[in-house]
Every structure is written in C-alpha cells, then in structure tokens.
Design a protein around this motif. Structure first.
Motif, PDB file in Angstrom:
ATOM      1  N   LEU A  32      44.455  18.503  86.943  1.00  0.00           N
ATOM      2  CA  LEU A  32      44.107  18.800  88.326  1.00  0.00           C
ATOM      3  C   LEU A  32      42.948  19.783  88.355  1.00  0.00           C
ATOM      4  O   LEU A  32      42.777  20.575  87.435  1.00  0.00           O
ATOM      5  CB  LEU A  32      45.295  19.451  89.056  1.00  0.00           C
ATOM      6  CG  LEU A  32      46.583  18.641  89.191  1.00  0.00           C
ATOM      7  CD1 LEU A  32      47.668  19.511  89.784  1.00  0.00           C
ATOM      8  CD2 LEU A  32      46.357  17.421  90.059  1.00  0.00           C
TER       9      LEU A  32
ATOM     10  N   ASN B 130      54.703  24.689  86.519  1.00  0.00           N
ATOM     11  CA  ASN B 130      55.219  23.358  86.855  1.00  0.00           C
ATOM     12  C   ASN B 130      54.872  22.978  88.286  1.00  0.00           C
ATOM     13  O   ASN B 130      54.498  21.833  88.553  1.00  0.00           O
ATOM     14  CB  ASN B 130      56.724  23.296  86.621  1.00  0.00           C
ATOM     15  CG  ASN B 130      57.068  23.234  85.157  1.00  0.00           C
ATOM     16  OD1 ASN B 130      56.287  22.759  84.331  1.00  0.00           O
ATOM     17  ND2 ASN B 130      58.238  23.743  84.806  1.00  0.00           N
ATOM     18  N   ASP B 131      54.989  23.926  89.215  1.00  0.00           N
ATOM     19  CA  ASP B 131      54.652  23.633  90.611  1.00  0.00           C
ATOM     20  C   ASP B 131      53.167  23.324  90.763  1.00  0.00           C
ATOM     21  O   ASP B 131      52.783  22.507  91.589  1.00  0.00           O
ATOM     22  CB  ASP B 131      55.032  24.810  91.513  1.00  0.00           C
ATOM     23  CG  ASP B 131      56.544  24.954  91.682  1.00  0.00           C
ATOM     24  OD1 ASP B 131      57.300  24.069  91.222  1.00  0.00           O
ATOM     25  OD2 ASP B 131      56.975  25.974  92.251  1.00  0.00           O
TER      26      ASP B 131
ATOM     27  N   GLY C  24      51.282  22.088  88.305  1.00  0.00           N
ATOM     28  CA  GLY C  24      50.929  20.949  87.479  1.00  0.00           C
ATOM     29  C   GLY C  24      49.915  21.300  86.409  1.00  0.00           C
ATOM     30  O   GLY C  24      49.228  20.425  85.887  1.00  0.00           O
ATOM     31  N   VAL C  25      49.804  22.594  86.086  1.00  0.00           N
ATOM     32  CA  VAL C  25      48.832  23.076  85.099  1.00  0.00           C
ATOM     33  C   VAL C  25      49.511  24.136  84.241  1.00  0.00           C
ATOM     34  O   VAL C  25      50.076  25.093  84.772  1.00  0.00           O
ATOM     35  CB  VAL C  25      47.592  23.703  85.781  1.00  0.00           C
ATOM     36  CG1 VAL C  25      46.621  24.272  84.763  1.00  0.00           C
ATOM     37  CG2 VAL C  25      46.894  22.691  86.670  1.00  0.00           C
ATOM     38  N   HIS C  26      49.432  23.977  82.919  1.00  0.00           N
ATOM     39  CA  HIS C  26      49.996  24.998  82.026  1.00  0.00           C
ATOM     40  C   HIS C  26      49.062  26.204  81.966  1.00  0.00           C
ATOM     41  O   HIS C  26      47.868  26.061  81.738  1.00  0.00           O
ATOM     42  CB  HIS C  26      50.215  24.443  80.610  1.00  0.00           C
ATOM     43  CG  HIS C  26      50.645  25.511  79.644  1.00  0.00           C
ATOM     44  ND1 HIS C  26      51.890  26.071  79.686  1.00  0.00           N
ATOM     45  CD2 HIS C  26      49.979  26.130  78.645  1.00  0.00           C
ATOM     46  CE1 HIS C  26      51.976  27.000  78.738  1.00  0.00           C
ATOM     47  NE2 HIS C  26      50.828  27.049  78.099  1.00  0.00           N
TER      48      HIS C  26
ATOM     49  N   ALA D 209      45.330  22.626  91.997  1.00  0.00           N
ATOM     50  CA  ALA D 209      46.477  23.326  91.421  1.00  0.00           C
ATOM     51  C   ALA D 209      46.896  24.495  92.306  1.00  0.00           C
ATOM     52  O   ALA D 209      48.091  24.673  92.600  1.00  0.00           O
ATOM     53  CB  ALA D 209      46.147  23.804  90.007  1.00  0.00           C
TER      54      ALA D 209
ATOM     55  N   MET E 130      51.170  17.420  81.448  1.00  0.00           N
ATOM     56  CA  MET E 130      50.897  17.615  82.855  1.00  0.00           C
ATOM     57  C   MET E 130      49.601  16.903  83.231  1.00  0.00           C
ATOM     58  O   MET E 130      48.682  16.828  82.440  1.00  0.00           O
ATOM     59  CB  MET E 130      50.788  19.101  83.167  1.00  0.00           C
ATOM     60  CG  MET E 130      52.082  19.842  83.118  1.00  0.00           C
ATOM     61  SD  MET E 130      51.881  21.530  83.696  1.00  0.00           S
ATOM     62  CE  MET E 130      53.411  22.187  83.117  1.00  0.00           C
ATOM     63  N   LYS E 131      49.549  16.443  84.462  1.00  0.00           N
ATOM     64  CA  LYS E 131      48.393  15.749  84.995  1.00  0.00           C
ATOM     65  C   LYS E 131      47.224  16.732  85.157  1.00  0.00           C
ATOM     66  O   LYS E 131      47.413  17.885  85.513  1.00  0.00           O
ATOM     67  CB  LYS E 131      48.804  15.169  86.347  1.00  0.00           C
ATOM     68  CG  LYS E 131      47.783  14.316  87.015  1.00  0.00           C
ATOM     69  CD  LYS E 131      48.419  13.681  88.241  1.00  0.00           C
ATOM     70  CE  LYS E 131      47.568  13.971  89.440  1.00  0.00           C
ATOM     71  NZ  LYS E 131      48.086  13.424  90.664  1.00  0.00           N
TER      72      LYS E 131
ATOM     73  N   ARG F 251      48.942  23.974  95.527  1.00  0.00           N
ATOM     74  CA  ARG F 251      50.370  23.666  95.369  1.00  0.00           C
ATOM     75  C   ARG F 251      51.247  24.919  95.435  1.00  0.00           C
ATOM     76  O   ARG F 251      52.462  24.812  95.388  1.00  0.00           O
ATOM     77  CB  ARG F 251      50.612  22.950  94.049  1.00  0.00           C
ATOM     78  CG  ARG F 251      49.965  21.586  93.994  1.00  0.00           C
ATOM     79  CD  ARG F 251      50.176  20.964  92.651  1.00  0.00           C
ATOM     80  NE  ARG F 251      49.864  19.554  92.697  1.00  0.00           N
ATOM     81  CZ  ARG F 251      50.369  18.651  91.867  1.00  0.00           C
ATOM     82  NH1 ARG F 251      51.185  19.017  90.906  1.00  0.00           N
ATOM     83  NH2 ARG F 251      50.032  17.392  91.971  1.00  0.00           N
TER      84      ARG F 251
END
Length: 164
Positions: free
Chosen positions: A4, A78-79, A81-83, A9, A1-2, A12
């Motif tokens: 952010l 996922n929405d 973009g951060v685990h 994050a 994941m990118k 989003r």
C-alpha cells in the motif's frame, strides 16, 4: 501483506482508536519527516511522569510498555496492512524508557539519553539491524528499539560513571 502507499496505509488508522493513538505515539508518528525522532520526543513527557516513581515501579511500567507495545504495534501494522510503517512509533517510546532506566535527573542526562537512543536506533549496529530485518510482527517492530534502548542505556550508564 499487500503493498500500500503511505497515505493508503495511514488512512486505515484513526487517532480516535486508543490502540492506533498509542501506536502513533499520541500522533507524533504522523510527522512528515523523522517520525521516529518525533516519537522519541513524544516519549519525554511519559518518561518525566514515570521518572517520579521508585525504580521498581519505573521498571514495571517500562516492562508493561514493552509487552503492551508488541500488541499495539502488531495491531496497528495489521490494521494498516504494512509491517513496521514509519508512523508506528510506540517502539521509540519504549526504547527511550529503557534508555533512561536509573538515569540521573536533569535535562542534560535526558538529552544525552535521547541522543544515544536515536543514534543506536538510526545506525542499527549488529544485532539490531539483523533483528529489524529478520523478525516479523509486533515483536519484530519492538525488538530493534528495545535493543537500541539497551545499548543506549549501557552507554549512558558508562558516561554517568565516568563523569563522577
């Protein structure tokens, strides 16, 4: 994941989205400090509601929370973009429900269960820390809190037996 920022994050997600609302622990995960603790606090009304059920129904509802949590946490991560963003606290809700399985009624037992769960969730003794570091996705977000809940459940039940 990118990579952010925290604010990027969070931007989003929307509390109007039911999956995000649950993942954020009804909004408690948005607390600036200690979102996991606030997520666990948000689990208390859920526990008090479910505690009225017969044990079999409580167990079924807890299992649904855990299984649904895998999807809920994965979708929110996922929405965003951060685990495993700190704001995702549905895993804390499930962890407290596990901790409180078959707990005696009363504020004292709820406080002890809360404290035990937070202790195991924060300290992450083996294998909790290993799972937290190695397992990805919604299952990875959930499994460390599920196991912290199991550890806290065992300790709580030992305390109950000793106190009788």
């Amino acid at each position: 994941m990118k990579l952010l920022s925290q604010d990027q994050a969070l931007s989003r997600l929307s509390l109007k989205n039911p999956i995000h609302f649950l993942a954020l622990g009804f909004g408690s995960g948005l607390a600036a400090k200690a979102p996991g603790t606030f997520g666990t606090l948000a689990a208390i009304p859920v526990y008090l509601l479910l505690a009225q059920l017969p044990l079999a129904w409580y167990l079924a509802a807890t299992l649904v929370c855990v299984i649904a949590g895998i999807y809920i946490c994965d979708k929110a991560a996922n929405d965003m973009g951060v685990h495993d963003h700190g704001a995702i606290v549905w895993d804390e809700v499930a962890g407290l429900l596990i901790t409180m399985i078959a707990a005696p009624a009363g504020i004292l037992w709820l406080a002890v269960g809360f404290a035990l769960f937070r202790l195991f969730d924060i300290l992450k003794p083996w294998p909790i820390r290993w799972l937290d570091a190695k397992v990805e996705g919604g299952f990875g977000i959930m499994i460390d809190d599920v196991l912290a809940g199991v550890f806290a459940l065992i300790c709580l039940q030992v305390i109950v037996v000793i106190s009788q």
